[in-house]
Design a protein around this motif. Structure first.
Motif, PDB file in Angstrom:
ATOM      1  N   PHE A 250      16.002 -31.657  19.068  1.00 48.32           N
ATOM      2  CA  PHE A 250      16.453 -31.992  17.732  1.00 48.32           C
ATOM      3  C   PHE A 250      15.532 -31.492  16.590  1.00 48.32           C
ATOM      4  CE2 PHE A 250      17.497 -34.348  13.875  1.00 48.32           C
ATOM      5  CZ  PHE A 250      18.794 -33.816  13.545  1.00 48.32           C
ATOM      6  N   SER A 251      14.296 -32.074  16.751  1.00 47.99           N
ATOM      7  CA  SER A 251      13.432 -31.827  15.713  1.00 47.99           C
ATOM      8  C   SER A 251      12.603 -30.576  15.860  1.00 47.99           C
ATOM      9  CB  SER A 251      12.025 -32.972  15.903  1.00 47.99           C
ATOM     10  OG  SER A 251      12.797 -34.083  15.471  1.00 47.99           O
ATOM     11  N   LYS A 252      12.363 -30.210  16.977  1.00 48.27           N
ATOM     12  CA  LYS A 252      11.461 -29.081  17.247  1.00 48.27           C
ATOM     13  C   LYS A 252      12.256 -27.798  17.151  1.00 48.27           C
ATOM     14  CE  LYS A 252       7.464 -31.330  19.641  1.00 48.27           C
ATOM     15  NZ  LYS A 252       6.875 -31.379  21.273  1.00 48.27           N
ATOM     16  N   SER A 253      13.500 -27.593  17.373  1.00 49.34           N
ATOM     17  CA  SER A 253      14.447 -26.455  17.272  1.00 49.34           C
ATOM     18  C   SER A 253      14.705 -26.330  15.723  1.00 49.34           C
ATOM     19  CB  SER A 253      15.530 -26.824  18.036  1.00 49.34           C
ATOM     20  OG  SER A 253      16.360 -27.785  17.722  1.00 49.34           O
ATOM     21  N   GLY A 254      14.451 -27.323  14.897  1.00 46.52           N
ATOM     22  CA  GLY A 254      14.857 -26.876  13.476  1.00 46.52           C
ATOM     23  C   GLY A 254      16.291 -27.580  13.082  1.00 46.52           C
ATOM     24  N   LYS A 255      16.801 -28.185  14.054  1.00 46.08           N
ATOM     25  CA  LYS A 255      18.085 -28.924  13.870  1.00 46.08           C
ATOM     26  C   LYS A 255      17.949 -30.020  12.805  1.00 46.08           C
ATOM     27  CE  LYS A 255      20.371 -27.715  18.199  1.00 46.08           C
ATOM     28  NZ  LYS A 255      19.248 -27.204  18.872  1.00 46.08           N
ATOM     29  N   GLY A 256      16.995 -30.596  12.724  1.00 48.12           N
ATOM     30  CA  GLY A 256      16.987 -31.536  11.665  1.00 48.12           C
ATOM     31  C   GLY A 256      15.675 -32.373  11.578  1.00 48.12           C
ATOM     32  N   VAL A 257      15.625 -33.504  11.001  1.00 51.43           N
ATOM     33  CA  VAL A 257      14.555 -34.387  10.976  1.00 51.43           C
ATOM     34  C   VAL A 257      14.856 -35.940  11.563  1.00 51.43           C
ATOM     35  CG1 VAL A 257      13.286 -33.139   9.217  1.00 51.43           C
ATOM     36  CG2 VAL A 257      14.978 -34.910   8.470  1.00 51.43           C
ATOM     37  N   ILE A 258      13.828 -36.630  11.904  1.00 52.11           N
ATOM     38  CA  ILE A 258      13.943 -37.846  12.364  1.00 52.11           C
ATOM     39  C   ILE A 258      13.112 -38.708  11.696  1.00 52.11           C
ATOM     40  CG2 ILE A 258      14.313 -39.508  14.282  1.00 52.11           C
ATOM     41  CD1 ILE A 258      14.802 -37.282  16.027  1.00 52.11           C
ATOM     42  N   PRO A 259      13.306 -39.559  10.543  1.00 50.32           N
ATOM     43  CA  PRO A 259      12.366 -40.319   9.767  1.00 50.32           C
ATOM     44  C   PRO A 259      12.088 -41.633  10.545  1.00 50.32           C
ATOM     45  CG  PRO A 259      14.402 -39.899   8.237  1.00 50.32           C
ATOM     46  CD  PRO A 259      14.693 -39.212   9.737  1.00 50.32           C
ATOM     47  N   VAL A 260      10.885 -41.928  10.677  1.00 51.43           N
ATOM     48  CA  VAL A 260      10.545 -43.053  11.387  1.00 51.43           C
ATOM     49  C   VAL A 260      10.503 -44.316  10.380  1.00 51.43           C
ATOM     50  CG1 VAL A 260       8.718 -44.483  12.664  1.00 51.43           C
ATOM     51  CG2 VAL A 260       8.858 -41.971  12.952  1.00 51.43           C
ATOM     52  N   ILE A 261      11.592 -45.167  10.479  1.00 48.27           N
ATOM     53  CA  ILE A 261      11.620 -46.359   9.509  1.00 48.27           C
ATOM     54  C   ILE A 261      10.869 -47.605  10.029  1.00 48.27           C
ATOM     55  CG2 ILE A 261      13.379 -47.774   8.366  1.00 48.27           C
ATOM     56  CD1 ILE A 261      15.290 -45.494   8.866  1.00 48.27           C
ATOM     57  N   ALA A 262       9.737 -47.990   9.229  1.00 49.57           N
ATOM     58  CA  ALA A 262       9.131 -49.116   9.882  1.00 49.57           C
ATOM     59  C   ALA A 262       9.862 -50.485   9.461  1.00 49.57           C
ATOM     60  CB  ALA A 262       7.854 -49.080   9.188  1.00 49.57           C
ATOM     61  N   THR A 263       9.841 -51.359  10.456  1.00 50.83           N
ATOM     62  CA  THR A 263      10.246 -52.769  10.276  1.00 50.83           C
ATOM     63  C   THR A 263       9.207 -53.692  10.449  1.00 50.83           C
ATOM     64  OG1 THR A 263      12.013 -54.145  11.218  1.00 50.83           O
ATOM     65  CG2 THR A 263      10.797 -53.068  12.751  1.00 50.83           C
ATOM     66  N   THR A 264       9.519 -54.909   9.583  1.00 51.23           N
ATOM     67  CA  THR A 264       8.479 -55.921   9.555  1.00 51.23           C
ATOM     68  C   THR A 264       9.026 -56.857  10.791  1.00 51.23           C
ATOM     69  OG1 THR A 264       9.958 -57.181   7.947  1.00 51.23           O
ATOM     70  CG2 THR A 264       8.003 -55.771   7.051  1.00 51.23           C
ATOM     71  N   ALA A 265      10.064 -56.849  11.354  1.00 48.50           N
ATOM     72  CA  ALA A 265      10.705 -57.668  12.217  1.00 48.50           C
ATOM     73  C   ALA A 265       9.801 -57.755  13.662  1.00 48.50           C
ATOM     74  CB  ALA A 265      11.978 -57.212  12.719  1.00 48.50           C
TER      75      ALA A 265
END
Length: 298
Positions: A250-265
């Motif tokens: 998904f990312s490397k083909s340019g279809k979109g991005v995947i944010p990494v959302i940090a959690t404090t859990a």
């Protein structure tokens, strides 16, 4: 539209040695996934989809049917070797096709943005709040997400673990997930042994605990990739089609991005049977602090 929670619960639990998905750990006999469902309900999710093996169905209905009735919509979908396989399954294939195939099996039950989690991991309320906010406000065909955990908070006192260590780009989006093996805390340092020289990992490395946030467009991508995967792995009965494979494409083909959302859990889980007492103690402590009720379902 309320997002859906998809729970991966078809695994064999080989290292643990029993059907740990429905073992009670909470003070009222609650399973780990019940805490995830509880957090999902109170943060606004509208449905839970259990991905299970067909022979688990009655166990799950007995465990969750009455507890969840009237609280959240529930559906069951089944992962088996024939699901979405258009040719004959190779005769020597007994191993499940993997987590991305499991998610694909939920295609008929999910039409809205959704989160994916493991059944046997405790993820924490903060993670669900962040996942919900992303799914409602930011998720679309070109933007998925992953909840990132601090590596130090995901180790076991009873053996080494394998973790998917995330590499982020300058915008905080996922570049890749590298599977690191035999990770443990030794002399104040986290090291892994990938079959070569042991090397050190930063204490604050962001790791995937398989908590993903997806738009339903993931199903079309996964379906095409799975067809190619099956064709390419006819002679490899142990090959598995994992979620990071789809995310990477998904990312490397340019279809979109995947944010990494940090959690404090804090994350905890039951990789080994010896982890069970510490999981029970962690849940007892959260109940004592008032973060969860003594009996989840009252």
């Amino acid at each position: 539209m309320q997002p859906t929670l998809v729970i991966l619960a078809a695994g064999m639990a080989s290292r643990y040695g029993s059907l740990k998905q429905i073992q009670g750990f909470g003070p009222g006999g609650e399973t780990i996934m019940e805490y995830s469902i509880y957090d999902a309900i109170r943060t606004g999710f509208g449905k839970v989809v259990f991905i299970i093996r067909k022979d688990f169905e009655q166990n799950f209905r007995d465990q969750f049917g009455s507890k969840l009735e009237g609280k959240i919509k529930v559906e069951y979908v089944f992962q088996d070797l024939n699901s979405y396989v258009e040719s004959d399954v190779p005769a020597d294939r007994t191993k499940p096709w993997g987590t991305a195939h499991a998610v694909l099996c939920a295609k008929s039950a999910v039409q809205e943005p959704f989160a994916v989690i493991n059944a046997d991991d405790f993820y924490g309320r903060d993670a669900f709040e962040k996942a919900y906010n992303f799914l409602v406000n930011d998720c679309n065909e070109g933007t998925y997400a992953i909840i990132g955990y601090e590596l130090l908070k995901t180790l076991s006192d009873h053996g080494t673990v394998n973790r998917g260590v995330c590499r982020l780009d300058e915008n905080g989006n996922l570049e890749s997930i590298a599977e690191r093996l035999n990770i443990a805390l030794r002399d104040g340092k986290i090291t892994c042994d990938d079959g070569m020289e042991p090397h050190e990992l930063p204490l604050d490395s962001s790791v995937s605990m398989n908590f993903w946030c997806f738009h339903p467009s993931i199903f079309a991508i996964s379906y095409q990739m799975f067809r190619d995967f099956v064709e390419a792995n006819k002679e490899n009965p142990k090959a598995e089609f994992f979620i990071p494979i789809v995310a990477d494409e998904f990312s490397k083909s340019g279809k979109g991005v995947i944010p990494v959302i940090a959690t404090t859990a804090d994350w905890f889980g039951v990789t080994y049977k010896e982890d069970a007492p510490s999981v029970q103690a962690s849940l007892d402590a959260l109940v004592a602090k008032g973060e969860y009720p003594q009996n989840l379902w009252g």
